[in-house]
Design a protein around this motif. Structure first.
Motif, mmCIF file in Angstrom:
data_model
loop_
_atom_site.group_PDB
_atom_site.id
_atom_site.type_symbol
_atom_site.label_atom_id
_atom_site.label_comp_id
_atom_site.label_asym_id
_atom_site.label_seq_id
_atom_site.Cartn_x
_atom_site.Cartn_y
_atom_site.Cartn_z
ATOM 1 N N GLY A 46 0.805 -1.218 0.000
ATOM 2 C CA GLY A 46 0.000 0.000 0.000
ATOM 3 C C GLY A 46 0.836 1.265 0.000
ATOM 4 N N ALA A 47 2.143 1.133 -0.112
ATOM 5 C CA ALA A 47 3.019 2.307 -0.148
ATOM 6 C C ALA A 47 3.752 2.333 -1.485
ATOM 7 N N ARG A 94 -20.224 6.330 1.571
ATOM 8 C CA ARG A 94 -20.143 5.000 2.179
ATOM 9 C C ARG A 94 -21.044 3.985 1.472
ATOM 10 N N PRO A 105 -10.510 10.822 0.121
ATOM 11 C CA PRO A 105 -9.626 11.156 1.255
ATOM 12 C C PRO A 105 -8.701 12.330 0.938
ATOM 13 N N PHE A 177 -16.417 7.016 9.040
ATOM 14 C CA PHE A 177 -16.349 6.660 7.625
ATOM 15 C C PHE A 177 -15.566 7.682 6.803
ATOM 16 N N ARG A 180 -9.871 11.189 8.413
ATOM 17 C CA ARG A 180 -9.540 12.418 9.133
ATOM 18 C C ARG A 180 -8.030 12.417 9.360
ATOM 19 N N ASP A 184 -6.589 9.573 11.709
ATOM 20 C CA ASP A 184 -6.714 8.270 11.054
ATOM 21 C C ASP A 184 -5.431 7.916 10.301
ATOM 22 N N ALA A 185 -5.255 6.618 10.129
ATOM 23 C CA ALA A 185 -4.068 6.141 9.392
ATOM 24 C C ALA A 185 -4.306 6.235 7.888
ATOM 25 N N PRO A 186 -3.292 6.662 7.153
ATOM 26 C CA PRO A 186 -2.000 7.175 7.601
ATOM 27 C C PRO A 186 -2.148 8.615 8.089
ATOM 28 N N LEU A 441 -4.240 4.514 -1.626
ATOM 29 C CA LEU A 441 -4.835 3.667 -0.591
ATOM 30 C C LEU A 441 -6.346 3.549 -0.738
ATOM 31 N N ASP A 442 -6.970 4.550 -1.310
ATOM 32 C CA ASP A 442 -8.430 4.626 -1.349
ATOM 33 C C ASP A 442 -9.039 3.332 -1.894
ATOM 34 N N ALA A 443 -9.807 2.687 -1.049
ATOM 35 C CA ALA A 443 -10.399 1.402 -1.444
ATOM 36 C C ALA A 443 -11.496 1.573 -2.496
ATOM 37 N N GLN A 444 -11.912 2.811 -2.734
ATOM 38 C CA GLN A 444 -12.892 3.036 -3.790
ATOM 39 C C GLN A 444 -12.245 3.731 -4.990
ATOM 40 N N ARG A 447 -6.739 2.576 -7.649
ATOM 41 C CA ARG A 447 -5.952 1.331 -7.495
ATOM 42 C C ARG A 447 -6.823 0.096 -7.687
ATOM 43 N N PRO A 448 -7.874 -0.071 -6.868
ATOM 44 C CA PRO A 448 -8.678 -1.290 -7.068
ATOM 45 C C PRO A 448 -9.452 -1.282 -8.389
#
Lengths: 466, 750
Positions: A46-47, A94, A105, A177, A180, A184-186, A441-444, A447-448
């Motif tokens: 993820g990096a 969400r 993000p 959701f 922040r 929040d990570a990272p 990183l964004d799961a939406q 990348r995916p």
């Protein structure tokens, strides 16, 4: 909250359904041509980290290039977003597709990414830059003004409304959701505050040409602005949360009524109004960006033809009008044997009337490519008659790249169009780099969803052959 | 012959100290690395996501988009399933339905794993197999699946083993379940995630949370959380064991070094003669080193092997309870390092004084000089008329050699301090087991009842107060892998639970929290900070931290709040009622009275673990170490007295010539022994209180106050024990002296 207001918001939300306008971006100071170096995640953690470049692949032929005739660049889908605007519905993100671009993000950093891209392109010295639309995210005046300041040069003031950061990403927001950055990570403490601070942009050191995208002129890229949407945008109330049970109960596909019902129960909060958030008309957008309905211009030996295929009445899809077809036909004839490249926001093959346009292009063997944005995805495909159909990733979603072109003469006197992707750098205060990392990183995000495209969708040498 | 005996005696001391090292190194290594070794062996997932049963496709559509995930697998767990094998039965079976292919997150330690298909087979958890005496090929009845053949036995350190874990866990394949209950798609309620980089777990979890909308009852269990949960089940015992082992290792080092140092001093006269004969310093030092190595190597190897042998059995038992793998050969490198360290220590301690002692002129050494470079008048005991008091004479004899005296006192003090520490540990564990007040809990009973039962409970004679107490497991909203226990009382919680305040103040309002020091350290919290909690239902709540408490429960990963902000999390079910007894009230009596009224009270437990086996293991280890330390003590005292008797043989022979009987000689030696052990006892008390106890407490549970200082009674007991050992050593040396003819004794020279 009135039903009327909820209905307007619902329409805004629904606008996202057809927008298919993606997301993201990674981070690292590496910038520039991906022919020599780029950023990848080889170990899948993820990096992003520096990776070898991708040399050009030959497609449609293999004669060796012997001379570069001209270079130019494309910027697509910057989606500069006023993330503090009252006319937003990020809490619907969400629900996932098709509402997943209501929140990103990295959405507070779109101007910084654009600025970093300007730097990267300037370093490559293109003869021209074509901005293919969706420069803004929500057709707001302040979004377009700020974005154009980045492109033309000057002091950029990202903040809107009350001074300082606001919106759903503040650490004080207990809604888990949202990303922040302070907690929040990272974690990127202070990112939001830094994002609001003014910065200077040198502007592009090349002539800028533009087409409009649906997000430049339509609310959320879908809805034609009217008095109600204007009132929302410049107003002092914003829906900040809705009843989770109702949101969860929304069945697919999402309808206007369903969203209106959910929003009608929403909790609104007072926000600082800002007249600069007003939505622009088509005409205003053209004045601000320099775009036209149709435009022919020269980039060295290339005859470039740009068409605004957005729909003034609303809708995210493109449409090529009969008048534009006629203009295109005339321009192609006038171009004679000069190499031609066509620019639109929505890809022609996905636009109403686009097939007819492509048929015209196919009939002219000197047309090298039709270049577009909108999909947020890198793609290079063969169209009718061997015309190359090129779409380019957005700056806002991963891989957050611009595209560079080189017209080259080949052995035997032919022409080829070389294209490769351009990574931006870390940008002001490193924020563009952070934006790319978050986008990755964004799961939406990209990348995916594979917005990076295949190897042959990025750095290629294209030969027009039927 | 005498030299051989002396070498054997010195070797015995090394063996005893090495035994302590062997026991402690084995225990410390096995327990401190048990989870990691087992997790690796079992391919334990980095994150377990639990949720209410859902369609696999729905869940997978979200999880496959997460960054940093290299593999994922799904399970469905049915709990409360009846299991029966032979005479053994339980209604608390946990049947985990797994896909036959892919990663399972457990290690098959016997037999084989499940095969794809509908075979009527199961894999049972090793705790179940051990507790019920099951093996591969046996049959077990698993609820409505009926009798299944045991294909394998598995170990997965994601929970402690049955029966420490209340649920007996078995694994079955999807194919079997589908064949038995219909061919439709099976729901899943657990997802196992393997990450590319475990250090970035928080990043993955943050994305998982943002993707979790619509999936209910979601919670994340990271490897770190699993380790903490297992640590919680084991209580503070493991921490204490490891800490004690580390400290005992240090003490053993002191014993070895000091003893070796004393031994070389004993040899100084002989060294002086060789020096006078022209032997070089280097040669003498090398000889001393070679002699020490010859003596130490076999003794230390034997001691370490014996220590390993004694410790490995109970350690293996404890690890099995925790579902962790025994260390096997993995401990050998550590033991080899210990062997090398012991030899190096002893050789160094023997060589350095030999090197230093030979720095001066040989004549000075022959005159009895010990260390080169010393100036001033050496105090040696000169023949004087014997004291009228044999004990006093013994004191003078043994203290004449000040350096040796100090060395022996140091060894005895180190041993005494270790013994005191063991006694203090035993007391603490007893309190932790039996007395919840050690945890800061002021209530003795809990019971499940609605709040409407409070008046009835409060009216029971012997009950001073009763209040609802909510407990829920939450996660830090920013670091979702950081699990913690949230305890909520409606009013002043200190009336029921009051761990000592380390910083800040007690909470006063609904938005405030007191956090345990363990949690504060993990999350970097301090008074004024914000504690953001992710509750089991998915909502996030925040509290302002107003105080940090030294709570022992849950390794200090605990937060005290008021229930108002916990919303649905506390409204879901009836709380436990905490019952505080009146001073002097009998817990048993009040318990009986509550039962008479239809309640089912539960006695509040301590923090020393939930299984007597854990305490049993600690007892075993302490006994072994105590025995070894006793041997070291006896060796040190016997060596000191033997040396004194040897050096002052003519004096003692003169006593005998003047008519002193064996009893008088024994008294002289007893006086010498007392002169050694009494200051050593004082030193031991100081050493235990000032060094060992704080170090062990900090190593085992730095987040709480562990009262590990020895009591006065224990100090007296240790002193008496030391005197007893000194008497034993004196009697033995006196017996040996008595066997030497007077004429020979009069000729004897040191």
């Amino acid at each position: 909250m009135t039903r009327h207001w909820a209905a307007v918001l619902a329409a805004l939300v629904l606008a996202l359904v057809g927008a298919s306008c993606g997301e993201d971006a990674p981070h690292h100071p590496a910038a520039g041509s991906t022919l020599y170096a780029t950023l990848r995640d080889p170990d899948g953690d993820g990096a992003l980290s520096p990776a070898p470049g991708e040399p050009l692949l030959d497609r449609g032929g293999s004669p060796r290039p012997v001379q570069t005739l001209v270079t130019f660049a494309q910027i697509a889908d910057a989606h500069v977003r006023d993330e503090e605007s009252a006319a937003r519905v990020p809490f619907l993100d969400r629900l996932g597709p098709p509402l997943h671009s209501t929140f990103r993000p990295q959405e507070a950093l779109t101007l910084h990414v654009l600025r970093a891209t300007v730097d990267a392109l300037n370093a490559l010295h293109p003869a021209a830059v074509v901005q293919t639309g969706d420069l803004a995210d929500n057709a707001q005046r302040n979004e377009l003004v700020q974005a154009m300041t980045v492109l033309r040069g000057g002091t950029v003031r990202p903040d809107s409304g009350a001074p300082g950061a606001s919106g759903p990403q503040l650490a004080s927001n207990p809604d888990p959701f949202f990303y922040r950055p302070d907690v929040d990570a990272p974690r990127h403490p202070g990112m939001l505050a830094a994002a609001q601070r003014p910065f200077r942009s040198p502007g592009l050191r090349a002539p800028l040409h533009a087409t409009l995208g649906n997000h430049d002129v339509l609310v959320q890229g879908e809805l034609a602005p009217d008095a109600r949407t204007q009132a929302l945008a410049v107003g002092d109330r914003a829906v900040v949360a809705v009843d989770p049970a109702l949101v969860e109960g929304v069945s697919r596909p999402v309808t206007t009524d369903a969203i209106a019902r959910v929003l009608g129960t929403g909790r609104a909060e007072r926000v600082a109004p800002d007249a600069e958030r007003r939505q622009v008309s088509h005409e205003q957008a053209r004045r601000l960006t320099g775009a036209r309905t149709v435009e022919a211009f020269d980039i060295g030996p290339i005859r470039a033809l740009a068409l605004d295929v957005t729909r003034p009445e609303g809708g995210s899809g493109g449409r090529v009008s009969a008048a534009q077809l006629a203009w295109l036909d005339a321009q192609l004839i006038a171009a004679a044997d000069r190499p031609v490249v066509v620019f639109t926001h929505q890809p022609l093959d996905a636009s109403e009337g686009g097939a007819a346009a492509l048929a015209l292009l196919a009939a002219h063997p000197n047309v090298l490519a039709a270049v577009a944005g909108h999909t947020h995805r890198n793609a290079v495909r063969r169209g009718p008659g061997g015309v190359w159909l090129i779409t380019t990733a957005s700056l806002t979603d991963f891989p957050s790249q611009a595209r560079f072109f080189q017209l080259v003469r080949t052995e035997g006197g032919g022409l080829a169009l070389e294209t490769f992707m351009v990574d931006h750098g870390a940008g002001p205060r490193g924020l563009a780099g952070i934006a790319r990392g978050l986008a990755f990183l964004d799961a939406q995000g990209g990348r995916p969803n594979g917005f990076l495209g295949r190897r042959e969708d990025r750095n290629v040498r294209l030969y027009r052959s039927p | 012959v005498r030299r051989d005996r002396r070498s054997a005696l010195a070797g015995l001391g090394v063996l005893a100290a090495a035994l302590v090292v062997g026991v402690c190194a084995t225990v410390a290594f096995a327990l401190s690395t048990g989870f990691d070794r087992s997790a690796r062996a079992a391919d334990l997932p980095d994150v377990v996501v639990r949720f209410d049963a859902a369609r696999r496709a729905d869940v997978d559509a979200r999880l496959r988009t997460l960054p940093n995930v290299v593999a994922r697998a799904y399970r469905f767990e049915a709990t409360g399933v009846g299991l029966r094998a032979g005479d053994e039965t339980t209604e608390r079976g946990a049947v985990q339905v797994v896909a036959a292919r892919g990663r399972h997150g457990y290690a098959v330690v016997d037999g084989r794993d499940l095969r794809p298909g509908r075979a009527r087979e199961t894999v049972v958890e090793q705790g179940v197999a051990r507790a019920w005496g099951l093996g591969v090929g046996d049959r077990v009845r698993v609820g409505r699946l009926g009798r299944l053949r045991i294909a394998g036995v598995a170990r997965s350190p994601d929970n402690v083993a049955f029966p420490l874990a209340s649920a007996a866990r078995v694994y079955v394949g999807e194919g079997l379940v589908r064949a038995r209950f219909g061919g439709g798609e099976l729901p899943v309620d657990q997802a196992l995630l393997w990450l590319a980089d475990r250090e970035r777990t928080d990043v993955t979890l943050a994305q998982a949370r943002s993707q979790a909308y619509g999936i209910h009852g979601i919670s994340f269990l990271t490897r770190g959380s699993v380790e903490a949960l297992i640590g919680h089940a084991a209580g503070v015992v493991v921490g204490l064991l490891v800490a004690f082992a580390v400290v005992a290792l240090g003490a053993a080092g002191v014993m070895l070094g000091t003893a070796a140092h004393a031994d070389v001093r004993r040899r100084l006269p002989g060294t002086a003669v060789r020096r006078a004969l022209g032997f070089g310093r280097g040669r003498l030092a090398r000889d001393a080193a070679a002699r020490a190595a010859r003596m130490t190597l076999p003794a230390a190897a034997a001691g370490l092997a014996l220590g390993w042998l004694l410790a490995i059995g109970p350690t293996r038992s404890l690890l099995a309870i925790l579902n962790e793998a025994p260390p096997g050969a993995a401990v050998l490198p550590l033991l080899a390092a210990c062997l090398a360290a012991i030899v190096a220590l002893v050789v160094g301690a023997a060589t350095w004084p030999a090197w230093r002692a030979t720095a001066g002129a040989p004549a000075a050494l022959l005159r009895g000089g010990e260390l080169a470079g010393r100036t001033g008048r050496r105090r040696t005991w000169a023949p004087r008329p014997p004291s009228a008091n044999p004990l006093g004479l013994g004191v003078r004899l043994v203290s004449a050699r000040r350096a040796r005296f100090a060395g022996t006192v140091a060894v005895v003090a180190a041993c005494g301090a270790v013994v005191l520490l063991m006694l203090a540990l035993a007391s603490l564990l007893e309190r932790l087991r039996d007395d919840p007040a050690t945890l800061g809990k002021r209530y003795a009973l809990t019971l499940s009842a609605g709040e409407d039962a409070l008046p009835a409970i409060r009216s029971v004679e012997g009950v001073e107060a009763a209040a609802p107490r909510w407990v829920l497991t939450a996660a830090d909203a920013s670091s979702l892998g950081e699990a913690l226990e949230v305890v909520a009382f409606r009013g002043d919680h200190t009336a029921f639970e009051a761990p000592p305040l380390a910083e800040g103040r007690r909470l006063r309002g609904d938005g405030e929290a007191e956090v345990g020091l363990g949690l504060a350290d993990a999350l970097g919290l301090a008074p004024g900070g914000i504690l953001a909690l992710q509750l089991p239902a998915g909502e996030e709540v925040r509290f302002r931290v107003v105080g940090v408490v030294r709570a022992l429960d849950d390794e200090g990963r605990i937060a005290y709040v008021r229930p108002a902000r916990l919303g649905a999390a506390v409204a879901a079910g009836p709380p436990a009622i905490a019952v505080r007894l009146e001073p002097g009230a009998s817990r048993t009596t009040v318990e009986a009275r509550l039962r008479e009224r239809g309640f089912e009270p539960t006695v509040v437990a301590g923090a020393a673990g939930r299984d007597d086996t854990l305490l049993g293991l600690l007892g075993d280890v302490l006994r072994v170490v105590a025995g070894a330390v006793g041997l070291v003590l006896l060796y040190a005292l016997a060596q000191a007295l033997s040396l004194t008797a040897s050096e002052r043989g003519r004096t003692l022979a003169l006593l005998r010539t003047l008519g002193a009987g064996p009893g008088t000689v024994a008294l002289v030696l007893a006086g010498a022994g007392a002169a050694l052990v009494l200051p050593a006892a004082l030193l031991a008390v100081a050493l235990e209180g000032v060094v060992l106890a704080p170090v062990v407490a900090d190593l085992a549970a730095g987040y709480a106050d562990l009262p590990l200082r020895a009591s006065a009674g224990q100090a007296v007991l240790v002193t008496a024990g030391l005197l007893g050992l000194a008497s034993l050593a004196a009697a033995w040396v006196a017996w040996r002296l008595g066997r030497i003819p007077l004429a020979t004794a009069m000729r004897e020279r040191p």
